[in-house]
Design a protein around this motif. Structure first.
Motif, PDB file in Angstrom:
ATOM      1  N   TYR A 234       1.683   9.738 -39.506  1.00  0.00           N
ATOM      2  CA  TYR A 234       0.815  10.771 -38.939  1.00  0.00           C
ATOM      3  C   TYR A 234      -0.445  10.140 -38.349  1.00  0.00           C
ATOM      4  O   TYR A 234      -0.884  10.526 -37.268  1.00  0.00           O
ATOM      5  CB  TYR A 234       0.428  11.791 -40.011  1.00  0.00           C
ATOM      6  CG  TYR A 234      -0.643  12.748 -39.543  1.00  0.00           C
ATOM      7  CD1 TYR A 234      -0.319  13.819 -38.726  1.00  0.00           C
ATOM      8  CD2 TYR A 234      -1.982  12.537 -39.881  1.00  0.00           C
ATOM      9  CE1 TYR A 234      -1.308  14.685 -38.264  1.00  0.00           C
ATOM     10  CE2 TYR A 234      -2.972  13.399 -39.426  1.00  0.00           C
ATOM     11  CZ  TYR A 234      -2.625  14.469 -38.616  1.00  0.00           C
ATOM     12  OH  TYR A 234      -3.601  15.308 -38.157  1.00  0.00           O
ATOM     13  N   LEU A 235      -1.024   9.156 -39.048  1.00  0.00           N
ATOM     14  CA  LEU A 235      -2.241   8.507 -38.561  1.00  0.00           C
ATOM     15  C   LEU A 235      -1.960   7.766 -37.252  1.00  0.00           C
ATOM     16  O   LEU A 235      -2.734   7.867 -36.297  1.00  0.00           O
ATOM     17  CB  LEU A 235      -2.764   7.534 -39.618  1.00  0.00           C
ATOM     18  CG  LEU A 235      -4.030   6.748 -39.243  1.00  0.00           C
ATOM     19  CD1 LEU A 235      -5.177   7.688 -38.930  1.00  0.00           C
ATOM     20  CD2 LEU A 235      -4.407   5.805 -40.384  1.00  0.00           C
ATOM     21  N   TYR A 236      -0.836   7.051 -37.209  1.00  0.00           N
ATOM     22  CA  TYR A 236      -0.457   6.343 -35.985  1.00  0.00           C
ATOM     23  C   TYR A 236      -0.233   7.341 -34.841  1.00  0.00           C
ATOM     24  O   TYR A 236      -0.729   7.152 -33.724  1.00  0.00           O
ATOM     25  CB  TYR A 236       0.817   5.537 -36.235  1.00  0.00           C
ATOM     26  CG  TYR A 236       1.437   4.942 -34.991  1.00  0.00           C
ATOM     27  CD1 TYR A 236       0.948   3.757 -34.444  1.00  0.00           C
ATOM     28  CD2 TYR A 236       2.519   5.570 -34.362  1.00  0.00           C
ATOM     29  CE1 TYR A 236       1.515   3.215 -33.306  1.00  0.00           C
ATOM     30  CE2 TYR A 236       3.087   5.027 -33.221  1.00  0.00           C
ATOM     31  CZ  TYR A 236       2.589   3.852 -32.704  1.00  0.00           C
ATOM     32  OH  TYR A 236       3.148   3.326 -31.570  1.00  0.00           O
ATOM     33  N   GLY A 237       0.485   8.419 -35.143  1.00  0.00           N
ATOM     34  CA  GLY A 237       0.740   9.446 -34.133  1.00  0.00           C
ATOM     35  C   GLY A 237      -0.535  10.121 -33.663  1.00  0.00           C
ATOM     36  O   GLY A 237      -0.681  10.436 -32.479  1.00  0.00           O
ATOM     37  N   HIS A 238      -1.465  10.327 -34.584  1.00  0.00           N
ATOM     38  CA  HIS A 238      -2.741  10.950 -34.235  1.00  0.00           C
ATOM     39  C   HIS A 238      -3.515  10.067 -33.252  1.00  0.00           C
ATOM     40  O   HIS A 238      -4.072  10.575 -32.263  1.00  0.00           O
ATOM     41  CB  HIS A 238      -3.573  11.167 -35.499  1.00  0.00           C
ATOM     42  CG  HIS A 238      -4.965  11.669 -35.243  1.00  0.00           C
ATOM     43  ND1 HIS A 238      -5.231  12.954 -34.813  1.00  0.00           N
ATOM     44  CD2 HIS A 238      -6.178  11.042 -35.337  1.00  0.00           C
ATOM     45  CE1 HIS A 238      -6.535  13.107 -34.654  1.00  0.00           C
ATOM     46  NE2 HIS A 238      -7.130  11.961 -34.965  1.00  0.00           N
ATOM     47  N   GLU A 239      -3.539   8.754 -33.506  1.00  0.00           N
ATOM     48  CA  GLU A 239      -4.234   7.836 -32.605  1.00  0.00           C
ATOM     49  C   GLU A 239      -3.570   7.805 -31.232  1.00  0.00           C
ATOM     50  O   GLU A 239      -4.242   7.786 -30.199  1.00  0.00           O
ATOM     51  CB  GLU A 239      -4.265   6.417 -33.198  1.00  0.00           C
ATOM     52  CG  GLU A 239      -5.093   6.284 -34.453  1.00  0.00           C
ATOM     53  CD  GLU A 239      -6.562   6.571 -34.227  1.00  0.00           C
ATOM     54  OE1 GLU A 239      -7.039   6.433 -33.087  1.00  0.00           O
ATOM     55  OE2 GLU A 239      -7.248   6.942 -35.200  1.00  0.00           O
ATOM     56  N   MET A 240      -2.244   7.834 -31.224  1.00  0.00           N
ATOM     57  CA  MET A 240      -1.534   7.803 -29.942  1.00  0.00           C
ATOM     58  C   MET A 240      -1.789   9.081 -29.145  1.00  0.00           C
ATOM     59  O   MET A 240      -1.936   9.036 -27.919  1.00  0.00           O
ATOM     60  CB  MET A 240      -0.038   7.622 -30.178  1.00  0.00           C
ATOM     61  CG  MET A 240       0.354   6.239 -30.673  1.00  0.00           C
ATOM     62  SD  MET A 240      -0.240   4.895 -29.595  1.00  0.00           S
ATOM     63  CE  MET A 240       0.530   5.323 -28.032  1.00  0.00           C
ATOM     64  N   ARG A 241      -1.855  10.205 -29.833  1.00  0.00           N
ATOM     65  CA  ARG A 241      -2.138  11.463 -29.131  1.00  0.00           C
ATOM     66  C   ARG A 241      -3.548  11.450 -28.542  1.00  0.00           C
ATOM     67  O   ARG A 241      -3.797  12.030 -27.484  1.00  0.00           O
ATOM     68  CB  ARG A 241      -1.959  12.659 -30.082  1.00  0.00           C
ATOM     69  CG  ARG A 241      -0.509  13.024 -30.364  1.00  0.00           C
ATOM     70  CD  ARG A 241      -0.419  14.367 -31.077  1.00  0.00           C
ATOM     71  NE  ARG A 241      -1.026  14.321 -32.393  1.00  0.00           N
ATOM     72  CZ  ARG A 241      -0.399  13.958 -33.498  1.00  0.00           C
ATOM     73  NH1 ARG A 241       0.877  13.576 -33.431  1.00  0.00           N
ATOM     74  NH2 ARG A 241      -1.005  13.949 -34.675  1.00  0.00           N
ATOM     75  N   GLN A 242      -4.465  10.800 -29.236  1.00  0.00           N
ATOM     76  CA  GLN A 242      -5.842  10.724 -28.740  1.00  0.00           C
ATOM     77  C   GLN A 242      -5.974   9.816 -27.527  1.00  0.00           C
ATOM     78  O   GLN A 242      -6.798  10.050 -26.643  1.00  0.00           O
ATOM     79  CB  GLN A 242      -6.770  10.220 -29.851  1.00  0.00           C
ATOM     80  CG  GLN A 242      -7.155  11.280 -30.874  1.00  0.00           C
ATOM     81  CD  GLN A 242      -8.363  10.868 -31.673  1.00  0.00           C
ATOM     82  OE1 GLN A 242      -8.490   9.708 -32.077  1.00  0.00           O
ATOM     83  NE2 GLN A 242      -9.267  11.796 -31.922  1.00  0.00           N
ATOM     84  N   TYR A 243      -5.142   8.764 -27.469  1.00  0.00           N
ATOM     85  CA  TYR A 243      -5.329   7.732 -26.449  1.00  0.00           C
ATOM     86  C   TYR A 243      -4.283   7.749 -25.338  1.00  0.00           C
ATOM     87  O   TYR A 243      -4.420   6.977 -24.384  1.00  0.00           O
ATOM     88  CB  TYR A 243      -5.343   6.341 -27.107  1.00  0.00           C
ATOM     89  CG  TYR A 243      -6.626   6.025 -27.818  1.00  0.00           C
ATOM     90  CD1 TYR A 243      -7.777   5.691 -27.109  1.00  0.00           C
ATOM     91  CD2 TYR A 243      -6.709   6.069 -29.210  1.00  0.00           C
ATOM     92  CE1 TYR A 243      -8.976   5.405 -27.758  1.00  0.00           C
ATOM     93  CE2 TYR A 243      -7.895   5.782 -29.874  1.00  0.00           C
ATOM     94  CZ  TYR A 243      -9.026   5.450 -29.144  1.00  0.00           C
ATOM     95  OH  TYR A 243     -10.210   5.179 -29.790  1.00  0.00           O
TER      96      TYR A 243
END
Length: 262
Positions: free
Chosen positions: A3-12
């Motif tokens: 989820y943390l990795y996915g959250h960063e990817m969604r932000q960037y």
């Protein structure tokens, strides 16, 4: 953790796409412009090649700008190198510090997640962003070559983009480590470091007495004219870059995980 990795990817992902389209599109535009400038370039090639240290700095003594390969190395290569380096700083300089700057660290570390895992998930997002950026840019440049019915120099093309990726990872690693020490938005510092490294490489190429200065710059081993002109890479420079990357990541991990004990 996914989820943390996915959250960063969604932000960037929007930032990644925007930078890739802008840099890659600008480079492809320059490639397409070459067809209309080819005759003028043929007349200017000899003059540019005879400009001494300036010619050597931009590789015009090794490659002729009258050819698409030489034009790409000396013109488009500069755009891609600076654009890619700045993008690396943009996505990594604040990726750790933003949790404290935005007061979201209290929530993040109330979850069953360690600081060490946060470091590696965020770094994984940086690596993915850089891979996507370079892949999209390479696609744009490839389309430019194909549109002009020019063959892509396979080996040199591959080595160049691998070295560009390594340079991006090294610069991102340095900014990533700086982010672990900061509690505020320091994007300007990251971009300043990129320009400083570029200036060191350029000065080292233009002024013979300061040649050793370029050794400290990641731009030295990722230079388009050298790789496309010789088909070889600066192994020592690449190994030094990999070592700096490993040191930067280790520093980021030690500093960020150590904040639990403060």
């Amino acid at each position: 953790m996914r989820y943390l990795y996915g959250h960063e990817m969604r932000q960037y992902w929007k930032t990644t796409l925007l930078w890739a389209v802008c840099v890659g599109g600008m480079g492809m535009g320059c490639i397409l412009l070459y067809s209309g400038m080819q005759e003028e370039m043929a007349g200017m090639a000899e003059n540019f090649a005879a400009m001494g240290a300036f010619s050597a700095a931009f590789g015009m003594d090794r490659l002729s700008i009258a050819t698409l390969k030489g034009f790409f190395a000396t013109e488009v290569g500069t755009i891609h190198e600076l654009g890619g380096a700045m993008f690396a700083a943009v996505i990594s300089m604040n990726i750790l510090s933003k949790e404290e700057a935005g007061h979201t660290s209290e929530f993040l570390f109330s979850l069953p997640v360690s600081r060490g895992k946060v470091v590696w998930m965020k770094w994984g997002a940086v690596c993915t962003g850089l891979l996507l950026f370079h892949a999209v840019c390479a696609g744009f440049y490839g389309m430019g070559f194909l549109a002009l019915s020019e063959g892509i120099p396979g080996k040199e093309w591959f080595l160049y983009h691998v070295m560009q990726l390594l340079m991006g990872l090294e610069l991102a690693g340095i900014c990533f480590a700086a982010s672990a020490f900061s509690r505020q938005n320091r994007l300007g510092v990251g971009l300043g470091l990129v320009l400083l490294f570029y200036a060191c490489d350029l000065v080292g190429r233009v002024i013979p007495k300061m040649e050793k200065l370029s050794v400290f710059s990641p731009f030295a081993y990722a230079n388009a004219s050298e790789i496309l002109g010789t088909g070889e890479i600066a192994v020592k420079g690449a190994l030094l870059g990999a070592g700096v990357l490993a040191l930067a990541l280790g520093t980021a991990w030690v500093k960020y995980t150590g904040k639990d004990q403060l």
